[in-house]
Design a protein around this motif. Structure first.
Motif, mmCIF file in Angstrom:
data_model
loop_
_atom_site.group_PDB
_atom_site.id
_atom_site.type_symbol
_atom_site.label_atom_id
_atom_site.label_comp_id
_atom_site.label_asym_id
_atom_site.label_seq_id
_atom_site.Cartn_x
_atom_site.Cartn_y
_atom_site.Cartn_z
ATOM 1 N N HIS A 54 0.850 -1.192 0.000
ATOM 2 C CA HIS A 54 0.000 0.000 0.000
ATOM 3 C C HIS A 54 0.889 1.246 0.000
ATOM 4 O O HIS A 54 2.036 1.214 0.435
ATOM 5 C CB HIS A 54 -0.920 0.008 1.221
ATOM 6 C CG HIS A 54 -1.827 -1.176 1.293
ATOM 7 N ND1 HIS A 54 -3.071 -1.197 0.711
ATOM 8 C CD2 HIS A 54 -1.651 -2.409 1.863
ATOM 9 C CE1 HIS A 54 -3.636 -2.372 0.934
ATOM 10 N NE2 HIS A 54 -2.793 -3.128 1.629
ATOM 11 N N VAL A 84 -1.316 5.795 2.679
ATOM 12 C CA VAL A 84 -2.384 4.875 3.068
ATOM 13 C C VAL A 84 -1.981 4.129 4.339
ATOM 14 O O VAL A 84 -2.784 3.946 5.267
ATOM 15 C CB VAL A 84 -2.705 3.891 1.928
ATOM 16 C CG1 VAL A 84 -3.669 2.816 2.407
ATOM 17 C CG2 VAL A 84 -3.280 4.643 0.745
ATOM 18 N N VAL A 140 -11.429 4.379 -1.520
ATOM 19 C CA VAL A 140 -10.972 4.644 -2.886
ATOM 20 C C VAL A 140 -12.154 4.399 -3.805
ATOM 21 O O VAL A 140 -12.655 3.278 -3.902
ATOM 22 C CB VAL A 140 -9.794 3.723 -3.260
ATOM 23 C CG1 VAL A 140 -9.383 3.968 -4.717
ATOM 24 C CG2 VAL A 140 -8.623 3.949 -2.313
ATOM 25 N N GLU A 141 -12.607 5.465 -4.493
ATOM 26 C CA GLU A 141 -13.763 5.319 -5.369
ATOM 27 C C GLU A 141 -13.388 4.786 -6.744
ATOM 28 O O GLU A 141 -14.165 4.075 -7.363
ATOM 29 C CB GLU A 141 -14.478 6.674 -5.506
ATOM 30 C CG GLU A 141 -15.036 7.170 -4.172
ATOM 31 C CD GLU A 141 -15.813 8.455 -4.317
ATOM 32 O OE1 GLU A 141 -16.034 8.897 -5.477
ATOM 33 O OE2 GLU A 141 -16.214 9.034 -3.289
ATOM 34 N N ASP A 142 -12.186 5.125 -7.224
ATOM 35 C CA ASP A 142 -11.743 4.625 -8.532
ATOM 36 C C ASP A 142 -10.222 4.543 -8.523
ATOM 37 O O ASP A 142 -9.537 5.572 -8.597
ATOM 38 C CB ASP A 142 -12.238 5.535 -9.654
ATOM 39 C CG ASP A 142 -11.962 4.947 -11.037
ATOM 40 O OD1 ASP A 142 -11.281 3.885 -11.108
ATOM 41 O OD2 ASP A 142 -12.421 5.531 -12.026
ATOM 42 N N ALA A 143 -9.719 3.314 -8.395
ATOM 43 C CA ALA A 143 -8.268 3.131 -8.352
ATOM 44 C C ALA A 143 -7.620 3.463 -9.689
ATOM 45 O O ALA A 143 -6.398 3.643 -9.765
ATOM 46 C CB ALA A 143 -7.932 1.686 -7.968
ATOM 47 N N LEU A 187 -5.991 7.242 -9.539
ATOM 48 C CA LEU A 187 -5.207 7.654 -8.378
ATOM 49 C C LEU A 187 -4.068 8.565 -8.803
ATOM 50 O O LEU A 187 -3.556 8.455 -9.931
ATOM 51 C CB LEU A 187 -4.648 6.425 -7.664
ATOM 52 C CG LEU A 187 -5.659 5.542 -6.911
ATOM 53 C CD1 LEU A 187 -4.950 4.330 -6.308
ATOM 54 C CD2 LEU A 187 -6.364 6.328 -5.824
ATOM 55 N N PRO A 188 -3.596 9.458 -7.930
ATOM 56 C CA PRO A 188 -2.469 10.333 -8.266
ATOM 57 C C PRO A 188 -1.189 9.526 -8.457
ATOM 58 O O PRO A 188 -1.074 8.368 -8.031
ATOM 59 C CB PRO A 188 -2.383 11.268 -7.058
ATOM 60 C CG PRO A 188 -3.080 10.549 -5.950
ATOM 61 C CD PRO A 188 -4.168 9.742 -6.596
ATOM 62 N N ARG A 222 0.681 7.469 -5.832
ATOM 63 C CA ARG A 222 0.095 6.216 -5.378
ATOM 64 C C ARG A 222 0.016 5.198 -6.510
ATOM 65 O O ARG A 222 -0.812 4.309 -6.519
ATOM 66 C CB ARG A 222 -1.295 6.471 -4.789
ATOM 67 C CG ARG A 222 -1.254 7.378 -3.562
ATOM 68 C CD ARG A 222 -2.621 7.667 -3.003
ATOM 69 N NE ARG A 222 -3.301 6.451 -2.580
ATOM 70 C CZ ARG A 222 -4.571 6.430 -2.147
ATOM 71 N NH1 ARG A 222 -5.259 7.569 -2.070
ATOM 72 N NH2 ARG A 222 -5.131 5.301 -1.779
ATOM 73 N N ALA A 255 -1.929 1.617 -6.920
ATOM 74 C CA ALA A 255 -2.866 1.401 -8.025
ATOM 75 C C ALA A 255 -2.549 0.110 -8.762
ATOM 76 O O ALA A 255 -3.454 -0.627 -9.173
ATOM 77 C CB ALA A 255 -2.828 2.591 -8.977
ATOM 78 N N TYR A 296 -3.885 -2.721 -6.734
ATOM 79 C CA TYR A 296 -5.337 -2.803 -6.843
ATOM 80 C C TYR A 296 -5.749 -3.419 -8.172
ATOM 81 O O TYR A 296 -6.695 -4.221 -8.230
ATOM 82 C CB TYR A 296 -5.961 -1.413 -6.689
ATOM 83 C CG TYR A 296 -5.653 -0.751 -5.356
ATOM 84 C CD1 TYR A 296 -5.337 -1.513 -4.236
ATOM 85 C CD2 TYR A 296 -5.669 0.634 -5.213
ATOM 86 C CE1 TYR A 296 -5.049 -0.913 -3.010
ATOM 87 C CE2 TYR A 296 -5.387 1.247 -3.995
ATOM 88 C CZ TYR A 296 -5.063 0.466 -2.906
ATOM 89 O OH TYR A 296 -4.782 1.066 -1.706
ATOM 90 N N ARG A 300 -11.436 -1.903 -8.389
ATOM 91 C CA ARG A 300 -11.413 -0.495 -8.796
ATOM 92 C C ARG A 300 -11.827 0.410 -7.649
ATOM 93 O O ARG A 300 -11.373 1.552 -7.542
ATOM 94 C CB ARG A 300 -12.359 -0.285 -9.980
ATOM 95 C CG ARG A 300 -11.849 -0.828 -11.285
ATOM 96 C CD ARG A 300 -10.719 0.011 -11.853
ATOM 97 N NE ARG A 300 -11.107 1.357 -12.197
ATOM 98 C CZ ARG A 300 -11.618 1.721 -13.375
ATOM 99 N NH1 ARG A 300 -11.809 0.806 -14.316
ATOM 100 N NH2 ARG A 300 -11.941 2.982 -13.608
#
Length: 661
Positions: free
Chosen positions: A248, A252, A264-267, A270-271, A274, A278, A281, A287
Motif C-alpha cells: 500500500h 495509506v 478509494v472510489e476509482d483506483a 489515483l495520483p 500512489r 494502483a 489494486y 477499482r
C-alpha cells in the motif's frame, strides 16, 4: 429554514400585481419561481396560468412537505423548497424543465406512473426504490408519494400534483438494524475465530452489494497481515493468505496506523504518488476499495475491507456501517479466541481431572442459620473419588454430603469450611466411619463459598500404623508378662534340692524363650493348631493339667500368629489370675471345624481349679483389647468371655479361608 405564513410579505414580494399574488412567499423557490422566465416555457407568463395551477402553486409554496407540480404536455416541473434537496445536483436546473429531462435516469420506473396520472388515475406509493444519479453517482433512494391528476373546468387532466417524502434514511436505518441483529445472532453462535471473520466478511459483502470483503489481522512484526476470513462474489478471486503492508502507498499505511478509514472510489484515477498502490489494486481486480483499520493499544491490529470491480462511491453511511462491523468482529474474534483458550484449558483440566489416581471433588459449602459451615454440596467428582469411596458419582452430584453419606461426621464440613473462610489450604487425616476408611485430604478455596478437595485413601497406612503401635505395646506387654511368667515359674517350681530347682527353672525359661522367638518370626508360614497350642502353653505350665482336644487343623499363615498372640494373652492371664496360677489348676482347650465358605474354627478355652473368679473386671485390660484387635479386627472373628466362678471360659470363632473343612 423558517418561513412566515403563506401570504406574508417577503423581500421581492412587495408590489406584486394581483395577477401574481399567488406567487407570494415560498422561501427560496418562491423567489426563483417569481424570477423565472416562464414565457420561455410551454406554461407562459404566470398571469396567464390556469386557476387550478395557480392554486396548486400557492398551496405548494406555503407547504413544508416536499411537493411538485408537473403541468401541460411537456410535464413542466415546479416545486418548493422542501423538494429541492430531493433533486440533488439537478436543482435549480429542474425548475421549469420537462419531467422527462429531470428524472431521465428513473423514467422507466416512474414515467408510467406519471402518465397514468395524466390519464386520470391517481397513485399512492408507500415505498418505491430507485437507483438514481442525481448527485453524479448511482445511489439507492426510497420515496413515498401520491400522484394526483388535476383537471380543468371541462374535466380534462391538465397536470399532476405530487406530495412526497424521501424515506431513504428510514429504510436504510431499518435495514441496518436488521443487518446488525442478524449479524449479532450469527456471530453469537460461532466459537471459531476464523468462522467469525468469514461470517462478518460475507455479511458486509452481501449487504453492500460489493464483490469481495474480508477481515485481515496484522502479524506481530507489524509489516505483514493475514486474511483469515473472506467472502467473494462469483468470478471474483480470493486474496486469502499473507501479504505485506508495504504494497500500500505510504500515505495509506499512515492512515491505517492512525485508525483512519481509507475509501478509494476509482483506483484507475489515483495520483502518481500512489501508482504502486494502483498497480496492486489492478492486480487484485479492485477499482473501488473501502478499508476500515482497527488500532488497539496504539498498534494497527486488524482491518475490515470491501472491494468492487467497478468504480463506486462509498457513502458515509456505508463507511460507518463497516466501522461498526469491524469493531463488532474484533470483539467477537477476541471472545471466540478466549473461549477457545478456555475450552483448551478446560480440556486439559478435564483430562487431568479424569485421569488422576487421587480423588478430587469440587463442592460448595452450606451454612446454618448462624453462618457456620454445616454441610456441603457436591458439584463434581472424578472417577478416582468414586473408586476410593465406593460411591458412584451419580449418587452424590448435586446432593448434600449428609444426604449422600448418612451418618457422616460434622468434621468434614467444619474442616472444609475453614479452607473457605480463611482462603488457606487445609490438610487433615480423618476416618470416615460410614465408609470404614481413612482419608487424607487437602482442601483449597477456589471461589467464594466453593472449594476443591484432594482425597487420598490412607486406610492401609493407618492400619499399618495401628498394627505397629499395637506391636510396640505388645512387645512391652510381653516383656512384662515374661517377667511375670518367670516369677510364676520360680514360685511354682518345686525341687528336692537347689541343683534340681535350677534345672527346672532353666528348662521352663528356655521353653518360654523358644515360644517368644517363634511368635516374633514375621515369615512364619503357619502351623498345626495343636502344635501351636503346645508351643505357646508349654512355658506357662508348672505341673498343671492341660487337655487339648480337637481335629487336625492346618492354620493359614495369616491366622497362625494372631491366634498365637490370643492364646498367649489367655495363658498370661491364667498365670496371673487363673488356673495356671495354682498348682491344682486345670486347663482344657477344645476345638472343632465348622463347614462353610470359608469354614470356621470354633475354639473353647476353659479354666478350672484356680482362684475363685469374682466376676468380670471393672474395665477391660490390655489383654482383652489384644483379643479384640487380633480376633475381631485382624481375623474377622468373634470373641465371647465368660467369668464363671469356677474359672474363665473363652469362646473364639475364626474364619479360615483356604482351609478344607
Amino acid at each position: 429554514m423558517s418561513e412566515p405564513p403563506f401570504g406574508a410579505a417577503l423581500a421581492g414580494d412587495a408590489g406584486l400585481p394581483a395577477t401574481r399574488a399567488f406567487l407570494a412567499g415560498g422561501g427560496m423557490l418562491g423567489g426563483m419561481i417569481r424570477a423565472h422566465r416562464w414565457e420561455d416555457t410551454p406554461l407562459g407568463p404566470p398571469a396567464g396560468w390556469p386557476a387550478a395551477l395557480k392554486t396548486l402553486v400557492a398551496v405548494m409554496l406555503g407547504a413544508r412537505q416536499p411537493m411538485f407540480v408537473a403541468w401541460g404536455p411537456e410535464r413542466t416541473m415546479l416545486y418548493n423548497d422542501a423538494y429541492a434537496p430531493l433533486c440533488g445536483a439537478r436543482h435549480p436546473a429542474a425548475l421549469g424543465a420537462p419531467f422527462r429531462c429531470v428524472w431521465f435516469d428513473i423514467l422507466d420506473e416512474v414515467g408510467p406512473i406519471l402518465e397514468r396520472a395524466f390519464a386520470g388515475e391517481p397513485t399512492q406509493m408507500d415505498d418505491i426504490a430507485f437507483t438514481m444519479h442525481r448527485n453524479g453517482y448511482p445511489e439507492e433512494a426510497h420515496f413515498s408519494f401520491s400522484y394526483t391528476p388535476v383537471r380543468d373546468p371541462a374535466g380534462r387532466v391538465e397536470g399532476m400534483f405530487c406530495a412526497c417524502d424521501e424515506i431513504t434514511g428510514r429504510v436504510q436505518s431499518s435495514r441496518r438494524q436488521a443487518f446488525r441483529l442478524a449479524l449479532e445472532a450469527r456471530l453469537r453462535d460461532l466459537d471459531d475465530p476464523r468462522a467469525v471473520m468469514a461470517a462478518a466478511a460475507e455479511a458486509v459483502g452481501r449487504h453492500l452489494g460489493c464483490d469481495r470483503a474480508g477481515y485481515a489481522e496484522v502479524e506481530a512484526d507489524g509489516a505483514h497481515y493475514r486474511i483469515e476470513g473472506e467472502w467473494c462474489a462469483p468470478g471474483m478471486p480470493g486474496l486469502g493468505g499473507r501479504r505485506a503492508l508495504r504494497d500500500h502507498a505510504g500515505s495509506v499505511i499512515a492512515d491505517f496506523c492512525a485508525g483512519r478509514t481509507v475509501a478509494v472510489e476509482d483506483a484507475g484515477v489515483l495520483p502518481a504518488e500512489r501508482a504502486a498502490a494502483a498497480a496492486v489494486y489492478r492486480a487484485i481486480g479492485a477499482r473501488a476499495l473501502l478499508t476500515v483499520p482497527l488500532v488497539k493499544e496504539g498498534r494497527l491490529a486488524a482491518a475490515l475491507f470491501a472491494h468492487a470491480r467497478a468504480p463506486r462511491r462509498w457513502t458515509p453511511e456505508e463507511q460507518r456501517l463497516v466501522q461498526e462491523v469491524a469493531e463488532r468482529t474484533s470483539s467477537a474474534v477476541g471472545r471466540a479466541r478466549a473461549e477457545a483458550a478456555l475450552r483448551a484449558s478446560e480440556a486439559r483440566w478435564r483430562g487431568l481431572f479424569r485421569n488422576m489416581h487421587e480423588g478430587v471433588a469440587l463442592c460448595e459449602i452450606l451454612r446454618d442459620g448462624a453462618g457456620r459451615p454445616a454441610d456441603l454440596r457436591f458439584l463434581e467428582v472424578n472417577a478416582a473419588w468414586a473408586g476410593l469411596t465406593g460411591i458412584p458419582a451419580a449418587r452424590v452430584l448435586g446432593r448434600r454430603l449428609t444426604d449422600a453419606i448418612p451418618g457422616i461426621e460434622p468434621f468434614w464440613a467444619e474442616t472444609f469450611g475453614r479452607a473457605v473462610d480463611s482462603g488457606m489450604p487445609v490438610h487433615a487425616e480423618y476416618r470416615a466411619a460410614p465408609l470404614g476408611r481413612w482419608f487424607e485430604v487437602i482442601a483449597y478455596r477456589t471461589e467464594p463459598e466453593r472449594f476443591a478437595v484432594l482425597f487420598l485413601d490412607v486406610t492401609e497406612r493407618k492400619l499399618a500404623e495401628e498394627r505397629q503401635a499395637l506391636l510396640a505395646r505388645e512387645v512391652d506387654h510381653r516383656a512384662k508378662n515374661a517377667l511375670t511368667v518367670v516369677q510364676s515359674v520360680l514360685r511354682l517350681t518345686r525341687a528336692p534340692d537347689l541343683p534340681s530347682y535350677v534345672r527346672a527353672v532353666e528348662g521352663r525359661v528356655a521353653a518360654l524363650a523358644r515360644a517368644q522367638s517363634l511368635l516374633a518370626a514375621d515369615r512364619w508360614q503357619g502351623a498345626d493348631l495343636r502344635t501351636l497350642l503346645l508351643a505357646e502353653l508349654g512355658p506357662f505350665l508348672g505341673g498343671q493339667r492341660l487337655v487339648l482336644d480337637g481335629p487336625l487343623v492346618p492354620l493359614p499363615p495369616l491366622a497362625a500368629q494372631p491366634l498365637a498372640m490370643a492364646v498367649h494373652e489367655l495363658a498370661t492371664n491364667a498365670v496371673k489370675h487363673g488356673a495356671l496360677s495354682a498348682a491344682a489348676g486345670r486347663l482344657a482347650v477344645r476345638w472343632s471345624l465348622r463347614p462353610g465358605t470359608p469354614p470356621e474354627l470354633a475354639l473353647r478355652w476353659e479354666e478350672r481349679g484356680g482362684p475363685p473368679v469374682p466376676g468380670p473386671p471393672a474395665r477391660p485390660g490390655f489383654g482383652s483389647r489384644v483379643l479384640e484387635g487380633t480376633v475381631r479386627s485382624q481375623l474377622g472373628g468373634r470373641v465371647a468371655l465368660a467369668w464363671e466362678t469356677a474359672g474363665l471360659a473363652c469362646d473364639l470363632v475364626l474364619p479360615l479361608p483356604g482351609v478344607a473343612a
